[in-house]
Scaffold this active site. Structure first.
Site, PDB file in Angstrom:
ATOM      1  N   ARG A 168       0.856  -1.182   0.000  1.00 24.73           N
ATOM      2  CA  ARG A 168       0.000   0.000   0.000  1.00 24.73           C
ATOM      3  C   ARG A 168       0.891   1.231   0.000  1.00 24.73           C
ATOM      4  O   ARG A 168       2.038   1.198   0.427  1.00 24.73           O
ATOM      5  CB  ARG A 168      -0.915  -0.014   1.222  1.00 24.73           C
ATOM      6  CG  ARG A 168      -1.840  -1.233   1.266  1.00 24.73           C
ATOM      7  CD  ARG A 168      -2.476  -1.433   2.627  1.00 24.73           C
ATOM      8  NE  ARG A 168      -3.279  -2.659   2.656  1.00 24.73           N
ATOM      9  CZ  ARG A 168      -2.801  -3.870   2.919  1.00 24.73           C
ATOM     10  NH1 ARG A 168      -1.512  -4.027   3.187  1.00 24.73           N
ATOM     11  NH2 ARG A 168      -3.598  -4.918   2.940  1.00 24.73           N
ATOM     12  N   HIS A 285      -3.315   3.132  -5.369  1.00 27.22           N
ATOM     13  CA  HIS A 285      -3.658   1.709  -5.272  1.00 27.22           C
ATOM     14  C   HIS A 285      -3.480   0.978  -6.602  1.00 27.22           C
ATOM     15  O   HIS A 285      -3.654  -0.240  -6.667  1.00 27.22           O
ATOM     16  CB  HIS A 285      -5.114   1.591  -4.820  1.00 27.22           C
ATOM     17  CG  HIS A 285      -5.317   0.633  -3.689  1.00 27.22           C
ATOM     18  ND1 HIS A 285      -4.584   0.667  -2.518  1.00 27.22           N
ATOM     19  CD2 HIS A 285      -6.178  -0.398  -3.544  1.00 27.22           C
ATOM     20  CE1 HIS A 285      -4.993  -0.295  -1.711  1.00 27.22           C
ATOM     21  NE2 HIS A 285      -5.951  -0.957  -2.311  1.00 27.22           N
ATOM     22  N   ARG A 288      -0.955  -2.026  -7.000  1.00 24.33           N
ATOM     23  CA  ARG A 288      -1.442  -3.163  -6.206  1.00 24.33           C
ATOM     24  C   ARG A 288      -2.538  -3.914  -6.959  1.00 24.33           C
ATOM     25  O   ARG A 288      -2.541  -5.141  -7.043  1.00 24.33           O
ATOM     26  CB  ARG A 288      -1.945  -2.619  -4.879  1.00 24.33           C
ATOM     27  CG  ARG A 288      -2.406  -3.619  -3.859  1.00 24.33           C
ATOM     28  CD  ARG A 288      -2.628  -2.857  -2.544  1.00 24.33           C
ATOM     29  NE  ARG A 288      -3.414  -3.630  -1.593  1.00 24.33           N
ATOM     30  CZ  ARG A 288      -2.924  -4.581  -0.809  1.00 24.33           C
ATOM     31  NH1 ARG A 288      -1.648  -4.895  -0.888  1.00 24.33           N
ATOM     32  NH2 ARG A 288      -3.690  -5.222   0.049  1.00 24.33           N
ATOM     33  N   TRP A 311      -3.568  -9.740   1.799  1.00 22.00           N
ATOM     34  CA  TRP A 311      -5.012  -9.652   1.996  1.00 22.00           C
ATOM     35  C   TRP A 311      -5.443 -10.738   2.978  1.00 22.00           C
ATOM     36  O   TRP A 311      -4.957 -11.866   2.930  1.00 22.00           O
ATOM     37  CB  TRP A 311      -5.756  -9.858   0.677  1.00 22.00           C
ATOM     38  CG  TRP A 311      -5.732  -8.665  -0.219  1.00 22.00           C
ATOM     39  CD1 TRP A 311      -6.412  -7.506  -0.059  1.00 22.00           C
ATOM     40  CD2 TRP A 311      -4.989  -8.520  -1.441  1.00 22.00           C
ATOM     41  NE1 TRP A 311      -6.143  -6.639  -1.083  1.00 22.00           N
ATOM     42  CE2 TRP A 311      -5.275  -7.219  -1.943  1.00 22.00           C
ATOM     43  CE3 TRP A 311      -4.117  -9.340  -2.151  1.00 22.00           C
ATOM     44  CZ2 TRP A 311      -4.729  -6.734  -3.127  1.00 22.00           C
ATOM     45  CZ3 TRP A 311      -3.568  -8.866  -3.319  1.00 22.00           C
ATOM     46  CH2 TRP A 311      -3.868  -7.582  -3.805  1.00 22.00           C
ATOM     47  N   TYR A 320     -10.888  -6.990  -6.962  1.00 22.65           N
ATOM     48  CA  TYR A 320      -9.864  -6.483  -7.864  1.00 22.65           C
ATOM     49  C   TYR A 320      -9.747  -7.309  -9.133  1.00 22.65           C
ATOM     50  O   TYR A 320      -9.402  -6.788 -10.192  1.00 22.65           O
ATOM     51  CB  TYR A 320      -8.499  -6.474  -7.170  1.00 22.65           C
ATOM     52  CG  TYR A 320      -8.399  -5.546  -5.987  1.00 22.65           C
ATOM     53  CD1 TYR A 320      -9.192  -4.405  -5.896  1.00 22.65           C
ATOM     54  CD2 TYR A 320      -7.513  -5.806  -4.950  1.00 22.65           C
ATOM     55  CE1 TYR A 320      -9.103  -3.553  -4.822  1.00 22.65           C
ATOM     56  CE2 TYR A 320      -7.413  -4.943  -3.857  1.00 22.65           C
ATOM     57  CZ  TYR A 320      -8.215  -3.823  -3.796  1.00 22.65           C
ATOM     58  OH  TYR A 320      -8.118  -2.986  -2.729  1.00 22.65           O
TER      59      TYR A 320
END
Length: 345
Positions: A168, A285, A288, A311, A320
């Site tokens: 992040r 983001h 990622r 995660w 995602y």
């Protein structure tokens, strides 16, 4: 007095026992991530203001008042995910004040179910950052590699590390020069220490590929940061080209500006259609999200992608990669394998 205390004192001035428990809560705020704490304070301010205007009790809050507050948020145009976050943080505040959370009431449960259902029926979808894919990184690598501009060297190294580690943006910001180590084969290993979801004494290690190692090495050498182990790995560059070391890491906005410059250099001359009133280009983001999609596209199992991105919930990752995996479902596979002969001409 810490800035979060006056609000708590104002909200519970007539309840000394509650105020004392909340003071203890503030003292232990390091148990939570800075982002969670900021969100809690923000929700408290908004909810307290609403309670004052509508003559309701902020703490303890009744189920009826919480229902009306959540409905107010939804009617004001807040996303259902935002409303859910408010409800969770209000519950958190009550628990830490030693109070029964109003969220346990069926009244609040039905309200949240209604808000979520109406939002979905009205076409609301979870927002998602524009993915920064490997092909984008490769294009920028051709543009910026070999540059003599320190800012471009830093930006390229940052994008390599962001994509390679799936960290992040706040986690990338706090990396220091001393966190750079070497594997036996010479490639760089980063001692990340901790992330939003991984907080343990064993720490977290992230390895870089050979190319990403070279790009980070080029930045460290050009910047002179090798002589400053306590400096932040990604430091500000003055327009004169001088690298600035500071006591604080680069801000989120400054790091997102790297993605903005990359967007332009990559030839993305116009913004895409806004997603949730944002995400019109690459943002903090994006690397990622793009790395997760690339891994899914190559067939890596969900468990491995979750491990790389730290995660904890598969549902978060699936948001995602939902488009990438759309044609990998069992039914699509079954239909494709059946072949056209199963259907009359």
């Amino acid at each position: 007095m810490r800035k979060s205390e006056p609000l708590m004192s104002l909200a519970v001035s007539r309840h000394g026992d509650i105020a004392e428990r909340l003071r203890q809560f503030v003292q232990d705020k390091e148990a939570f991530s800075p982002n969670t704490w900021r969100q809690l304070i923000s929700v408290m301010r908004i909810c307290h203001q609403w309670s004052e205007v509508h003559q309701r009790t902020f703490l303890p809050m009744s189920a009826e008042d919480l229902r009306d507050y959540l409905a107010f948020l939804a009617e004001s145009g807040r996303a259902s995910s935002t409303v859910t976050s408010h409800a969770a943080l209000i519950s958190m505040l009550h628990r830490n004040a030693g109070l029964n959370a109003p969220n346990a009431s069926p009244l609040v449960f039905r309200t949240m179910k209604k808000i979520n259902r109406v939002a979905v029926m009205n076409g609301e979808r979870a927002g998602q950052a524009v993915p920064f894919r490997l092909s984008d990184l490769q294009r920028l690598d051709k543009q910026w590699s070999g540059s003599v501009n320190p800012q471009e060297l830093r930006d390229l190294a940052f994008l390599h590390v962001a994509y390679s580690t799936l960290l992040r943006i706040s986690e990338l910001a706090r990396l220091r020069v001393r966190d750079v180590m070497r594997a036996d084969d010479g490639r760089i290993i980063l001692d990340v220490a901790w992330t939003k979801t991984v907080v343990q004494t064993g720490g977290l290690i992230k390895a870089l590929s050979s190319r990403s190692t070279r790009r980070l090495e080029e930045w460290i050498v050009a910047s002179g940061l090798a002589d400053h182990p306590d400096a932040f790995l990604f430091s500000a560059v003055h327009r004169s080209g001088r690298v600035q070391t500071a006591e604080k890491p680069m801000s989120t906005r400054a790091l997102e500006d790297i993605f903005n410059r990359a967007w332009r250099i990559a030839g993305k001359t116009s913004a895409i259609k806004a997603n949730k009133n944002r995400y019109t280009g690459w943002s903090g983001h994006s690397a990622r999200v793009g790395a997760a999609q690339d891994m899914a596209d190559k067939g890596y199992p969900i468990a491995r992608i979750m491990q790389e991105g730290t995660w904890k919930k598969p549902e978060t990752l699936m948001r995602y990669i939902r488009h990438v995996d759309a044609h990998k479902g069992a039914m699509v596979e079954f239909m494709e394998q059946s072949g056209d002969d199963e259907f009359p001409g």
